[in-house]
Write a protein that holds these residues in place. Structure first.
Motif, short mmCIF file in Angstrom:
data_model
loop_
_atom_site.label_atom_id
_atom_site.label_comp_id
_atom_site.label_asym_id
_atom_site.label_seq_id
_atom_site.Cartn_x
_atom_site.Cartn_y
_atom_site.Cartn_z
N PRO A 1 0.75 -1.37 -0.09
CA PRO A 1 -0.01 -0.06 0.01
C PRO A 1 0.97 1.23 -0.15
O PRO A 1 0.28 2.28 -0.71
CB PRO A 1 -0.74 -0.18 1.45
N ARG A 2 2.04 1.45 0.65
CA ARG A 2 2.72 2.64 0.56
C ARG A 2 3.45 2.64 -0.69
O ARG A 2 3.35 4.06 -1.10
CB ARG A 2 3.85 2.32 1.65
N GLY A 3 3.72 1.88 -1.44
CA GLY A 3 4.44 1.89 -2.73
C GLY A 3 3.42 2.44 -3.60
O GLY A 3 3.36 3.32 -4.46
N LEU A 4 2.15 1.73 -3.65
CA LEU A 4 0.86 2.26 -4.17
C LEU A 4 0.47 3.58 -4.04
O LEU A 4 0.31 4.23 -5.00
CB LEU A 4 -0.38 1.23 -3.89
N MET A 5 0.38 4.18 -2.80
CA MET A 5 0.07 5.86 -2.60
C MET A 5 1.21 6.48 -3.05
O MET A 5 0.76 7.62 -3.71
CB MET A 5 0.08 5.84 -1.07
N ASN A 6 2.49 6.18 -3.32
CA ASN A 6 3.48 6.83 -3.80
C ASN A 6 3.40 7.03 -5.21
O ASN A 6 3.51 8.21 -5.81
CB ASN A 6 4.84 6.05 -3.65
N PHE A 7 3.08 5.86 -5.99
CA PHE A 7 2.64 5.87 -7.51
C PHE A 7 1.55 7.06 -7.88
O PHE A 7 1.32 7.54 -8.66
CB PHE A 7 2.22 4.37 -7.70
N LEU A 8 0.15 6.53 -6.83
CA LEU A 8 -0.89 7.49 -6.92
C LEU A 8 -0.56 8.95 -6.78
O LEU A 8 -1.15 9.70 -7.63
CB LEU A 8 -2.05 7.03 -6.18
N SER A 9 0.18 9.24 -5.99
CA SER A 9 0.49 10.73 -5.49
C SER A 9 1.15 11.31 -6.68
O SER A 9 0.90 12.65 -6.90
CB SER A 9 1.42 10.82 -4.41
N LEU A 10 2.04 10.64 -7.56
CA LEU A 10 2.82 11.06 -8.65
C LEU A 10 2.08 11.09 -10.07
O LEU A 10 2.30 11.59 -10.89
CB LEU A 10 4.25 10.47 -8.61
N ARG A 11 1.31 9.97 -9.99
CA ARG A 11 0.67 9.59 -11.52
C ARG A 11 -0.83 9.87 -11.55
O ARG A 11 -1.46 9.91 -12.41
CB ARG A 11 0.82 8.39 -11.62
N THR A 12 -1.43 10.89 -10.58
CA THR A 12 -2.58 11.38 -10.89
C THR A 12 -2.66 12.92 -10.68
O THR A 12 -2.01 13.51 -9.92
CB THR A 12 -3.62 10.74 -9.84
N HIS A 13 -3.42 13.64 -11.32
CA HIS A 13 -3.57 15.30 -11.34
C HIS A 13 -4.51 15.47 -10.22
O HIS A 13 -5.76 15.51 -10.56
CB HIS A 13 -3.55 15.72 -12.48
N ARG A 14 -4.60 16.18 -9.13
CA ARG A 14 -5.39 16.56 -8.45
C ARG A 14 -5.17 17.88 -7.90
O ARG A 14 -4.01 18.01 -7.28
CB ARG A 14 -5.59 15.48 -7.04
N GLU A 15 -5.97 18.89 -8.23
CA GLU A 15 -5.66 20.27 -7.67
C GLU A 15 -5.63 20.50 -6.23
O GLU A 15 -4.90 21.30 -5.69
CB GLU A 15 -6.70 21.35 -8.19
N GLU B 1 -1.88 9.04 -20.29
CA GLU B 1 -2.31 7.71 -20.52
C GLU B 1 -1.97 6.92 -19.25
O GLU B 1 -2.46 5.84 -18.98
CB GLU B 1 -1.36 7.13 -21.61
N ILE B 2 -0.76 7.34 -18.27
CA ILE B 2 -0.53 6.57 -17.29
C ILE B 2 -1.50 7.23 -16.24
O ILE B 2 -1.71 6.32 -15.24
CB ILE B 2 1.04 6.86 -16.93
N GLU B 3 -2.12 8.26 -16.11
CA GLU B 3 -3.01 8.79 -15.22
C GLU B 3 -4.21 7.78 -15.44
O GLU B 3 -5.05 7.42 -14.50
CB GLU B 3 -3.48 10.13 -15.33
N MET B 4 -4.54 7.17 -16.55
CA MET B 4 -5.55 6.36 -16.81
C MET B 4 -5.46 5.14 -16.09
O MET B 4 -6.60 4.62 -15.51
CB MET B 4 -6.02 6.31 -18.20
N CYS B 5 -4.27 4.58 -16.02
CA CYS B 5 -3.96 3.26 -15.20
C CYS B 5 -4.16 3.49 -13.64
O CYS B 5 -4.48 2.80 -13.12
CB CYS B 5 -2.45 2.76 -15.55
N ALA B 6 -3.55 4.57 -13.48
CA ALA B 6 -3.32 5.18 -11.81
C ALA B 6 -4.94 5.24 -11.39
O ALA B 6 -5.29 4.97 -10.37
CB ALA B 6 -2.84 6.24 -11.75
N GLU B 7 -5.84 5.84 -12.34
CA GLU B 7 -7.16 6.25 -11.65
C GLU B 7 -7.98 4.76 -11.53
O GLU B 7 -8.59 4.40 -10.60
CB GLU B 7 -7.74 6.91 -12.70
N LYS B 8 -7.55 3.73 -12.42
CA LYS B 8 -8.29 2.50 -12.29
C LYS B 8 -7.44 1.55 -11.01
O LYS B 8 -8.27 0.91 -10.14
CB LYS B 8 -7.87 1.56 -13.62
N ALA B 9 -6.20 1.82 -10.90
CA ALA B 9 -5.58 1.16 -9.44
C ALA B 9 -6.01 1.75 -8.32
O ALA B 9 -6.25 1.11 -7.47
CB ALA B 9 -4.04 1.56 -9.59
#
Length: 237
Positions: free
Chosen positions: A181-195, A206-214
């Motif tokens: 989970p820690r690695g996943l949250m690191n991935f999500l923090s960098l690969r999603t755009h949230r204001e 394209e990688i954000e699309m993957c991150a959103e599904k994950a």
């Protein structure tokens, strides 16, 4: 001539996991009270408060217990970005050992096409209908030429590991990725755009699309941890 399979989407599917919010709580409380997995006095609100505290204060190790495995299908250029995140284990389809299928990526009609600004400080805006048609035409022509060259080399007896050099990064590959989970949250923090994130990231779509599904999978499996991640600025602990 081989018919190309054209996609504008990505696949991210849950394969296996042993994740739970309780695992975070157990790992944290062993420091102060010892064994807790059979504790009948556990309280959901208290557990949520502890998880939020750990997230806020960035006590990260309790979030390293458990893992999930995802099956991913996406263009190779997405994999090259994903695999930069080294807090994970990867096994990808090998073009040395199997013939890659003619599955290629085209941007969806609503995908922004035009870059405005300098590298590191730019934004994307929609293209015109003419630009979208131009992208489709150019990519399709390139894909057809590349895959035909690939097939000709294979027919001529050239090894797959050499013939694959003709293939572009728009071809789809598949992989299994396993992370905690820690690695996943690191991935999500960098690969999603949230204001509303503490540190706003601007990933390629394209990688954000993957991150959103994950992230949707993560939120379902660990709702309390995901809520704390959201509440604390989407910063990995």
């Amino acid at each position: 001539m081989t018919t190309l399979d054209i996609r504008s989407d990505v696949t991210v599917q849950l394969v296996d996991h042993n994740l739970s919010d309780k695992a975070v709580v157990r790992a944290a409380r062993v420091s102060t009270v010892g064994q807790t997995h059979n504790n009948p006095t556990e309280d959901a609100d208290r557990d949520a408060g502890l998880i939020n505290y750990l997230m806020r204060e960035r006590h990260g190790s309790p979030f390293e217990h458990g893992s999930l495995t995802l099956f991913v299908e996406a263009p190779i250029f997405v994999f090259r970005e994903w695999q930069r995140h080294r807090i994970a284990s990867y096994n990808e389809e090998s073009a040395r050992y199997r013939e890659l299928r003619p599955v290629f990526y085209l941007p969806a009609a609503d995908r922004n096409l035009v870059q405005v600004g300098k590298p590191g400080a730019y934004r994307l805006k929609p293209g015109t209908a003419e630009q979208l048609a131009f992208v489709d035409c150019e990519l399709l022509n390139a894909y057809e030429a590349a895959y035909e060259a690939y097939e000709r080399m294979l027919v001529a007896g050239i090894a797959r590991e050499i013939a694959r050099a003709a293939l572009p990064v728009g071809i789809y590959s598949s992989m299994y990725v396993t992370m905690n989970p820690r690695g996943l949250m690191n991935f999500l923090s960098l690969r999603t755009h949230r204001e509303d994130a503490a540190f706003v990231s601007n990933p390629q779509r394209e990688i954000e699309m993957c991150a959103e599904k994950a992230e949707a999978i993560f939120a379902e499996l660990m709702p309390v941890t995901h809520a704390a991640f959201e509440a604390n600025g989407r910063v990995a602990p």
